[in-house]
Each structure stands twice: as structure tokens, then as C-alpha cells.
Design an enzyme around this catalytic site. Structure first.
Site, PDB file in Angstrom:
ATOM      1  N   ASP A  37      12.214  12.214  -8.874  1.00 27.27           N
ATOM      2  CA  ASP A  37      12.373  11.596 -10.544  1.00 27.27           C
ATOM      3  C   ASP A  37      10.998  10.104 -10.225  1.00 27.27           C
ATOM      4  OD1 ASP A  37      11.697  11.014 -13.144  1.00 27.27           O
ATOM      5  OD2 ASP A  37      13.734  11.259 -13.594  1.00 27.27           O
ATOM      6  N   GLU A  42      -2.648   5.351  -1.968  1.00 26.07           N
ATOM      7  CA  GLU A  42      -2.980   3.527  -0.905  1.00 26.07           C
ATOM      8  C   GLU A  42      -3.498   3.445  -0.113  1.00 26.07           C
ATOM      9  OE1 GLU A  42      -2.506   1.171  -3.886  1.00 26.07           O
ATOM     10  OE2 GLU A  42      -2.715   3.047  -4.807  1.00 26.07           O
ATOM     11  N   HIS A  72      -5.819  -4.427   5.673  1.00 27.50           N
ATOM     12  CA  HIS A  72      -5.850  -3.622   3.574  1.00 27.50           C
ATOM     13  C   HIS A  72      -7.567  -4.068   3.906  1.00 27.50           C
ATOM     14  CE1 HIS A  72      -1.730  -4.223   2.950  1.00 27.50           C
ATOM     15  NE2 HIS A  72      -2.009  -3.260   2.074  1.00 27.50           N
TER      16      HIS A  72
END
Lengths: 399, 399, 399, 399
Positions: D304, D95, D394
Site C-alpha cells: 500500500d 528517480e 545526481h
């Protein structure tokens, strides 16, 4: 009544409740039996200020009434859309200090210019559940129902002159389809009204869908628990249930300091700090004690007291605004009626009259008054905790 | 009272509430003023079956009482630890069909051998908040408090003869420390009791901790909202608050079919299917309508009605057991008192007497009776929904 | 880049990250610096199977890659709307026993006729927050925005060729207004796309609303936290976020017994019993371990791994259906993309290719495949726990 | 493996996965088969930087690895209990803008004096479920288990040299008893370890309880879903699961303004206002995007990834402190291991080495570093939203 036929005395300890006697004679008989059974004279029930006959539709197996004291709180200045008014509210409670606390909060709001309240929406919900063979059928069903919204909206008139169908919200869970029927219900709380209307609409659906689409409806429940009726829920907090009401005010710095004994800065830092406790409690909505105000006003005005559970969800917010304090309480699900249900009780009618809230056209007003007084109580309690008055007030008044 | 001194008439519309007059004269004066203000005769308040003097500690600004009808439900057979008994319960409600529904559920349970109830724990909580300079100080504080548990437990006696300190649960949120003081409170609900005791214990802490550890306590609130008092919460559902009660029963197939009109298989498939709706509601606990039973029994017995909000959380479970149906209701936070608070109201005392629940040593019994009747209502409602009786019953009794 | 200008070495321990070098040289420099700093040779990073240049838009300060092993699971038979197919899925995980467990569950579903999956909705959300002077202004604003839905829908095209505005949901919290912009975003996950589009639409709103209504917008945030982006929430569980997918199957009794070692009756009684634990956990949705499947498939296919938090909410349901077992998994918020974002990573593209899920028109397929394999894992795990295989499988494969 | 014996080709489209071949040959065979099946060359899998043999216990049906890019973020100054250090963290993500955002937040914290982190508790949980005939038996069972705490604590040593039994928490739900076994698990995440130990302890309980008390245990599950393993829950947020970590800092006004472009007053008013949106989302904990930091650091360090779901719960709080801003992030359930599980992957080991977090005695450090960087990201994102930088960042970095 058939299902009660076994409810006859089978041994000495059983009462013969004779439910069919909805009159004073029946009341006396039942009372006398329970007095014999428990071996006590239940004096407060001997005289009934309410007649059995007047309670048809409100109670079965009537034996008398409990008497809950009412204290008068106010004045609280409301800035309604159409008018400004000072309102006094009857609070039915046995919890000492509650009325005083509301009075104090109301005073602080009134001196600051009053509370502004608005009803944002009004949605009562019933949510039947339909069972199919597989997910494709339940999807087809939901689409079909959505496509028949206008038809169902019109048919609502066949079953009620008050209910208006606002929205159909469908949820597919595999072969199960839930339909949330969302109605406005005028000035009634409307749970029963929406049950009957929805039952009527579902009768039509159960007849027409299988014929039109050739899909069998394998099972049907009038409620699949998705209305969240009688249960506090995130869903009702998010979407609203019955009336969603907002109450806001700008508390003046001087009033805060004089009446509530805290500065805006102290309020903000203490309250916002405590707000992080939310991760340790997992509550729905955040407030200090709106349930106290809800319960006292619901009880006085004949609302369904079981709804205190779902209706006491609320979000209380404060922030500094210049030198002053902006405060806001959002109550997403205030279920109130000014006609029907418990509002028919004579003492409830008097309490509604005190606030000019009795009868048609008054439910919005009642909901706003409740939210305003709830905000008053929030202000009083949060500041009492913040200033250290909380313990003393309860020692003085609540023992 | 100083903070109310501004509560005097400033213009014609304001009442002079004269809060100091806690007698019939004061009541009459206040009532007459509000009648004048609203321009209505509030007849149901003219005669008060309860004397103003008897209500000290329960209400301020008393103007009279509301009268809520009570219906008798039962018999419900209870399998307590020590005895088996059939119990009748007074339900205060204005919601038609509720008493009948409870009667029907109670009958089905009783015919199946009765309901087994047990109190699992009893924990009333007050949770002050302390502010420090940084997280190391709040950690040090929590450790110090934990290390003084025995001292604090002993000091509890200085402030109450009923409260027993059971546990101290500490939560660190950065520089803020929350301490949950967990008490048993005998037969009182105990919110006020634990407030006073905790205030006393905190006074000791506020004096001794800074001296012993050289760390300043920068701020202190008697409640940081972690007690979850008056608010339904995941915390109380998980940990319990006041009495955690379980009610279980094995419903016989024949009784189910005859009284509730469903087979165990039908009950299981319909109920478990609806249970998945939980993802669409986000409620705390899952049940059909325990709040109805809680509200009606709380109101009859003088409990704090605001607690209906937090106390109506419950988890209802059914499963097939051989040919029959095992049913269970878990109520994690039933806050009830059989002494103090609203249990002092005369009509509440009579309702408690009916169930042999008045006074010392009876709160466990009351909590269990409430849970048992709540299970009875659950059985009746879930089966009425499942069998299609729900709509008809409300049309017949609740309009 | 200005805001990073202080990010230069101030003492020996600081790296000079030279963020502008998005090439192999820059990567080598950064890697060599961190090796020097930590005093270790970071061998697995020396060779990079992925070129720095190919990662523009995916990473800053690139130093190399971590390598996560992928195991192949399947076949799982899918009954899509248009076709039936057996699918193999690449699971990226380091948790032993996970692939085996999915294989076992997939086998049991496939032998029973396969899993039926459907996409129910597709809604990506961005939710800006607007600040006004009082609640009347925020109400007026929300109405105005709602009235301009068609205009805003058209203007969406100015900012994106993929996003389609589906709905505007407004929330008033006092003087604050939140607008949830709900879009479909084609085959991209769409968080960034909806950010840019919403920013564009808000620019238009910020210009036009004050002029048209004469009301000042006092503050504006592109996100008021109501999109629930990156956070598991009841809201997303209820309303759906990105793709809501259902997976259902009828498990044959013989397959259940042979492969999963339990009868339908055992599954139902054990699972439904454990489901009541929900009151003790307060989780959103109920399932055994869908996050395991989500994480492994998201990681393989280049999805945003932070979304594992919000996307792993799901409701798993089983019920007896005649002699067999009906099972259903509802995943309300599967945020997946088959174009853009991490799906551009070369290994992700290969994993998408394995399932015929790469590129345009494939996101619905991917979401369904994920839900189907998540159901396979649920079946395997719930039965392993129920039959006692759970401990042994983890001892054999997961140590 | 017996349960997989049906996993053989039944028609042309099925693979022969030959799971027993845990070597490069097996990998190549599986890869080649899936390439044939999907008709694509899966080039990124042709070369495997990780050997099949090294992955025993981490994967089954291994076909190769996905490669996730890692960016370096920092420096972030940590004020640990024992030392002050500047730390760089490897973030594995696809991302864009995430690494830059963390760098910016870390810079602002570092320039303000750094972040203080502390581990508050360390509790890994396994929660078996036991079935009895009625509630009295399940109560008796829970008491018996509680009374054998010391015995069970000692017996823990028979099954693990790392696990230490800290607490037994019992929950009675009618005839069902849940026991939460709470352990510390050293530097391993510990889910598998606690499964095996609990299985061992339950074997002893299953043998000894019936004999000692004469009560039959009718059913037993190693997990009744009360551990909340793999599921975000209010329970884990309240009680903690694995490591509960707090990160706090005092952000200097000048740094805030320069780096994050907002004053403390602006931060407080905007953030606290958005916080009321919580009633509309029903999320567990409140934060902006901690899941982004959790996912990137978990992925880099071999944790995990399914745990991202439950571990991304966190409460972020800010308040004005004089002229500056106090900020705090509480992460109640950070499940991390620096030994065992995915930490054995070679690239994970290198990432752990970068932060001096590899091996025994390092899990507390790793948990604190993750919490600190999560706080850095929160600061950056909340300020970017507040200052309007969010959209631009972004657009620049994440397309």
C-alpha cells in the site's frame, strides 16, 4: 471586582478573601481564615519578609511567601564578546546534588578555558487570530497586513517605548488568518508588553482593514495559540522565542579525565549512542537535564516559572576535536527579564545583583549566563552517568 | 570532596566556598564573600527564615532563600471518588493576574457542580542502557530480563520499602538494549528512589546475566535517556510518567455566560478553530496555559521546579453537551510528592497542609488538586481570550 | 563505472548487471539472469510497454515495469481563482474501496457547491552545512551570506533558468552554520534543480567568503539535513515545502445527511472528540487518511513516491457554520512536478493529460487538484467512520 | 450502488462511469469517455497488460494501468538468523540515481561482511473509540475490557484464521475510552483484517458490557484515530506498528575508504554534527532518505503506497567501533504483506518471486530485506553527501 462577586461565603467552609485589601492587614485576615479552615497553624507564613504593598502587580490574594533555598555555584569562566569573566550563580532549588553538580561542571569548563556564549536572536511573539468568510478573504487580509508592516512598526511606539516590531509572519488556515507579531522587548521578558502592543495594533487593523478592503472581519482573538506562549513547541525550537543563545566550549582531554573521569572518546561513544533513544521518546530537542539549571536560575532571578516548560528545550551536542572535546548547547527560547515582572522581588534583585544582571541592558547577559551554567550541568550529568558517579552523588547528597 | 579540591581561590576574584560548613556560620561566610565580590549588600539574604541545618539533602553551598509570594485561590469544588470538597490552593507566583484568573475559573467550575478528577496511573521510570556486541546479544538480553521480572520485582524490596516494580519495557536498538524500569513510588515523586533501586537491580543483572548466558555486557549506563526524566516528550504524553490525571466537568450554560461571558457555541467554535494552529506549532499536547498552574502549585508545595518542563504537557478538550459544555483536561505526567524532596521545606509543608495534602497517602490527592486548578485556569484563560477580557485583565493586574 | 567494478560475479550466485546497456538488449539480459537466479519465470516482465531508451534519467539496471491499476474518480467541482471546473482524477492504487470512497466524497463536495483551493506558497529547499572553528566565525559567515543575498539571487541564473532564490534562512549551531536556500522551481518538483543550483552558489561562497573575511571554512556538506528532504517534519509543516495548498468547502446540511449520512453536529462532536487522541499519537498534523489520496495521485502522475512520506502531512478541520459544515484541509508540503522527473513516463503523461495538468504552467493546478481530492477522501472516510459505513465498505470492496 | 446514484451525467461534461462493469468492456467505455472529455488520446492506456477481472478487490472504475520502471539492485549479503544469502532487489522508481546509489551501498555492506537483520515485533493495530457519560464510566469500561482479554482473544478466531490478539491497550480521555487492539496478522499487512476482526469483537462488547455493568455506551466509532493508521507518528515510532525491524553492520575501514570514500572518523564527525539539526526540523526519527528505499520496494512488491508515509520513519545511527564503523538502522513500522492486497498484482508477484518473498511465511523476510536495502541506501547517501559525490551522481544520472 464584578466577576468575583459570587466569591463570598455561601456556607461555613468558604473564605471571605477580600481581595481588595492589598496590605498586611488583608494578608493577615486571609491567612487567619485559611488557618481556621484547615485547622492548622501555618507558622512559616506568620512572618512575611516581603511586604504586601511591594507586590502590587505580582500577586493577588497574598498570604505570605514560600522560601526556597539558594546555593552558590561557580566559578564559571565566560568568554563573552566583550570580556572574559568568572561568574558565580545563585541556584534556587530543593533538589540535593544539583548545586554540586553544577559546580563540578563549571570547574571542568573553567579549567578548559571557559565557555563562549552568544545571543543569536531576540524575538517575543504574540499571535492574534482573525476570522473571515473564506480563504480568499484571509489571504487578502494577510497580504494587506504584510503591506502595512512599516505603518504597524511605527504605531508600536504609541503603545510601548521598549517594544520594536521585527517581523510579521502570516499563516492562512482556510478562512482563519493567524498573524505572528514578532518583537524585541528590551530587557523585559515581554509577554505582557507584547500583548498590550498587539492589542493596540489590532485595534488599528480592525478599524482600517474593513474600510480599505470592504471585507468584514467576522471574529478576532488576541491569541490563536500560535505564539506558543507557555508551551514547549517545535515552532519555538525552530524559530526561537525570546532569546536564542548558544554556549560552546572545547573541553581539554586532561581536564575531562581528571574532573569528569572520562576520555573524549568515551563521552562521544556513550552519548551519541544514547542519542538514538530519541526515536523512542519523541522529545523536542535533546539534552540531559537543562531544565534543572533553567529552573534553579529562573527561580533565583524572579523569572516566570511557568516558562520553565517552554524554555527548557535545548540541543546538546558533543564531538571529538583533535585530542579534545567540542561541546555545544543551543537554547532556542530563553525567556528572561532583568526588569519588570518577578525581577522586582527583593530576593530576585539580590540574585541578579550577584551576577551583575540587574536592570536595563542586562537581559542578554543573564540569558548567556543561564545557558553557560546549563552547559556546565549538562557536562557534569552526562559524565556522571557515563562514569558511574551519578548514583553515588545522588545517594550522598540528594536523599 | 575530592572533585572540588580545585575550587579554591586561585586569584582574588575567587570565593572559598567551604562547602563542608552546612550551618549558619558557613552560610554567613559564603554570603559575605559574594557580597564582597559583587560589591553589593544583598539585604534580602541577611536574615534567613530557614535554618541551614534543616536543609541537608536539599541544597549545597547554601547562602539563604528567595521569597516567592503566595496568593490564595479558590474555592474549587472537587468531586473526588470518595468525597466532595471545596478546596483552596496556595499559588506561588510573581505573575500578576494569575491568581485572579484561577479564582474566576474555579468559581465557574464550582457553580457548575465542580470538577471530577481521577488518577489513572502512577509510573515512575528509570531506564538504563546496556551495550553488547551485536543485535542478537541485545535481543537475548532483553528476553532474559523480561523472564526475570518476578525475581527483579522481589529484589526491589532489598532497596526500597516504597518502590514497586510494575513493568519492564525493553527496547532494542541494534547492539544497544534499553530497559525501562517502571515503578510505583508511593507518595514520593520518586526519581531518586528509582535511581537507587534500579542501580541495585542492575548490579544483580550485571552479575548474573553474563554468567547464565555467557554473553559479555560491554558497557552500562544507569540512564540511556529513555526515562525522559526532566524532558517533555511524546513518550511521556503517550505512556504517562508519574501520575496521569484526568479532570472533567460539565459547565452550565448560564454559568458560562455569566462568569466567563461566552456561550458554549462560542467557546467550541473559537477554541476548535485555534486548535488547528497545532500544525504550525508542533507542540506536545494542546492546552492554553497549564504551565502557569503547574508552576505556581509546584512552587508552593516544594515540588522539583525542573519538572515543570515535562509535567506541563496536557491536552485540553471542550465539546458541546446538550445546552452545556463538557470540558476535560488530561495531564499525563504530573510528578508530585507529598513526602521527601522539597516537600520537607517548612513553607512547602504549610502549603501542603492548607490543602490537606501533607505526608503519606496524599500524593494522589495533590495530583488531582493540581489538575483541577489547572482546568480552572484553562477555562478562565480560554474564555478571557474568547471574550476579549484577556488584555484588560493583564493591563489591570499584571503590570 | 569505477565504484561498481566489484559488482561482478564472484561466484555462481552473482549477476553480471552490465549497467551500461541502457537498451532492450541489456534489459533482456538482466531479466534473464535474475530469472535464472531465482529459478522462476517472471512473465509480467517479459513484455515491456515502456522502452529502455525512453527511461534515461529515470532508472538504472532497468528490467521492466510494474503495472499499477488506475481507477477514475470524480467529478469534483473546483472553484479555482480563475474558473470553476469539474475534474476527474486518475487514482493508481491496489487498495480496494479507495476509488469509491473518493467518488463519494467528491460527490458530496460537488453537490455542496464544490471545493475552493488556493496555492499559498511555493518553496523548494536545499540546506548545506558549513563548519568553522567557533561560533563567532559561524555567526560572521551567516551574516555575510545574508548580506550577499542579492548577489546569490542573481547568480542563480547561471545555474538554472527556472529556479528563483526567494530567501536565505541561516541557523547557527555553535561552530556549525546551516543555510537554507529557499527557491521557487517553476513546474518542476525541483529537488535536483535546487541541488545543482545550491552546489553552484556554494562554490562561489566557498571561494569568496574566506578571502573576504579571512575565515577558513573547515568543512562543507551540500546538505546538513535541514532541508528536511524526504522526511516528514514539523519544520516543513510549519514553513511549508514546495507548494502549500489549502482546500475548503461549505458542506450543505442536506448533502451531508443524504450522501455522508451524518448531520453537521454529529460530524463535529465525533471528529473533535477523536482529535484529542493526538496527545496519544504525537503525529505531525492531523487528518484521517490524506496519504491514501496523495499516494494514488502521485503514483498516477509520476511524482516521486518517496515524497509520499513528507507530503502526506496535513491538517483537516471541520466546524459548524450556521446549519452547514465548514471543512478545510491544509497541505503544507505538496511536492509536485508537471515537467521533469517521473512526469516524463508515458502513462504519467496520460494521467496528467486527463486533468489538463501536463507541462509548463500546470504544477499549481495539479497541487490544487490533489488537495481537493484529498479533502474529498477525508470527508468520505471521516463520515464513513462516524456513520458506521467504514467496515461494510471495506468488506464489500476491499477484500 | 445507492450512494453513487447521483453520479450520472447531469450535463455534457459528466461521465457515466458505470462502475458495475468490472470487465474489459467497462474499462474501454470509461477510457473512451475520459478521452472524449479531455480531448486527448491516452495511448498508454489503450493496451492493458492486466485484465480488469483480475483486479476485483483492488480497484474500482478501472481504466488501465500506469507502468513504473523497475531497476535491479544488489547483491546485498544478508545475515539472517537462519542463513546467509546474497539478495537482489527490484526497485520501482522514476528517480534517476536511486538504483545506482543502492547498488553502491549494498556493495559496501556486502564487502564488509553483510547486513544483519532481525524482526523485533509484529503488531497491527485498530483502535475504536467509545463514548460514555463521564470518566468513571470510561474507566470502568476499560477495566472490563482488560478483564475480558482472554475472551476477546478467543473470539478473534470467529472472525479470522490469521489474526491473533496480542494486547489490549486502553486510553481514557475523560468520558471517551480508546481501546487499541493489537494483533499479529501473519503474512498479510492486515489493516483490513484487523478492521473486520475488531468490528466483530466490538459487536460483542457493545452487546455484553452494557448488560453486565449497567452502563450505556453512548457512541462508538470503529476508529478514534489512535491506531495511527496512515499517519506517521511518535506513537508508532515508539511502540512499533506492523513489523519493527533492525538492520546492523560493521563497515570495514578499508571498504569505507575504497567504496564510500570516507574514513570512519569522517563519517562520525560529519553525520553526528548534522544530527543536531534535528532541533531545527522536528522530524520523527532521524535518517537521510529511507523513504526512497521504502517507496521503491513497496511499489515493486505491491504494498500500500499510502503507507510510505507512516513506514518511512526510521532511526539511523553510526559509531566508531575500533578501526571500523558500526551502523544501525531501526525501522519501527514496516507494514508489509506477501499475501493479499496489492501483492496479488501479477507484476508484484514477480517482484516478490525475485527475492523469494511470495506467499505465506515470507513477510518477515520481506521486511528484513527492505530494512537491509534501506540501510544500504543510507550508507551510500550519507557518504555521498560527506564526500561530495552527491551532486555529481545526481547530475550524471538524475537529470
Amino acid at each position: 471586582m464584578e466577576i468575583l462577586k459570587d466569591n463570598k461565603p455561601k456556607h461555613g467552609g468558604r473564605l471571605n478573601l477580600k481581595r481588595t485589601l492589598n496590605d498586611e492587614t488583608g494578608r493577615q485576615q486571609r491567612l487567619s481564615q485559611i488557618e481556621n479552615l484547615c485547622g492548622e497553624s501555618l507558622k512559616s507564613f506568620h512572618f512575611s519578609p516581603v511586604s504586601a504593598e511591594s507586590l502590587k502587580g505580582n500577586i493577588e490574594n497574598f498570604i505570605g511567601s514560600v522560601h526556597i533555598p539558594v546555593g552558590l555555584a561557580g566559578p564559571l569562566k565566560f568568554n563573552f564578546s566583550e570580556s572574559q569573566e568568572e561568574v558565580y550563580a545563585p541556584l534556587a532549588t530543593s533538589e540535593g546534588a544539583l548545586v554540586s553538580s553544577v559546580v563540578r561542571g563549571a570547574l571542568s569548563l573553567t579549567m578548559s578555558g571557559g565557555v563562549t556564549t552568544r545571543v543569536l536572536s531576540n524575538r517575543m511573539i504574540r499571535a492574534p487570530q482573525f476570522e473571515f468568510s473564506n480563504v480568499d478573504e484571509s489571504i487578502a487580509f494577510c497580504r494587506w497586513v504584510q503591506n502595512h508592516f512599516e505603518t504597524l512598526k511605527k504605531k508600536t511606539n504609541d503603545h510601548s517605548s521598549h517594544a520594536v516590531l521585527l517581523e510579521l509572519d502570516t499563516k492562512v488556515f482556510g478562512k482563519t488568518a493567524h498573524i505572528r507579531f514578532v518583537y524585541s522587548t528590551g530587557d523585559a521578558a515581554g509577554q505582557n508588553m507584547t500583548t498590550f502592543v498587539t492589542a493596540g495594533l489590532c485595534k488599528w487593523i480592525l478599524e482600517h482593514f474593513p474600510i480599505q478592503k470592504g471585507i468584514e472581519i467576522r471574529d478576532f482573538l488576541i491569541e490563536g495559540n500560535l505564539s506558543s506562549d507557555k508551551r514547549a513547541s517545535a515552532l519555538s525550537a525552530i524559530d526561537g522565542r525570546s532569546r536564542s543563545v548558544v554556549a560552546e566550549a572545547v573541553m581539554q582531554r586532561q581536564v575531562l579525565k581528571k574532573i569528569l573521569r572520562l576520555t573524549p572518546e568515551e563521552m562521544v561513544s556513550r552519548f551519541s549512542r544514547s542519542k538514538s533513544s530519541r526515536i523512542f521518546t519523541g522529545q523536542i530537542g535533546y539534552n540531559i537535564n537543562v531544565s534543572n539549571a533553567i529552573a534553579a536560575l529562573f527561580l533565583a532571578t524572579g523569572q516566570d516559572m511557568a516558562c520553565v516548560h517552554e524554555c527548557s528545550v535545548g540541543e546538546f551536542h558533543i564531538e571529538q576535536q583533535g585530542e579534545d572535546l567540542y561541546v555545544c548547547l543551543y537554547m532556542p527560547c530563553l525567556i528572561v527579564g532583568t526588569v519588570g515582572g518577578g525581577s522586582r522581588l527583593t530576593s530576585a534583585q539580590d540574585c541578579l545583583r550577584m551576577m551583575d544582571c540587574l536592570g536595563n541592558g542586562k537581559a542578554d547577559r543573564l540569558a548567556q549566563i543561564i545557558a553557560g551554567f546549563a552547559l556546565a550541568l549538562e557536562m557534569s550529568t552526562v559524565s556522571a552517568i557515563g562514569s558511574g558517579d551519578f548514583v553515588q552523588a545522588h545517594q550522598r547528597l540528594g536523599r
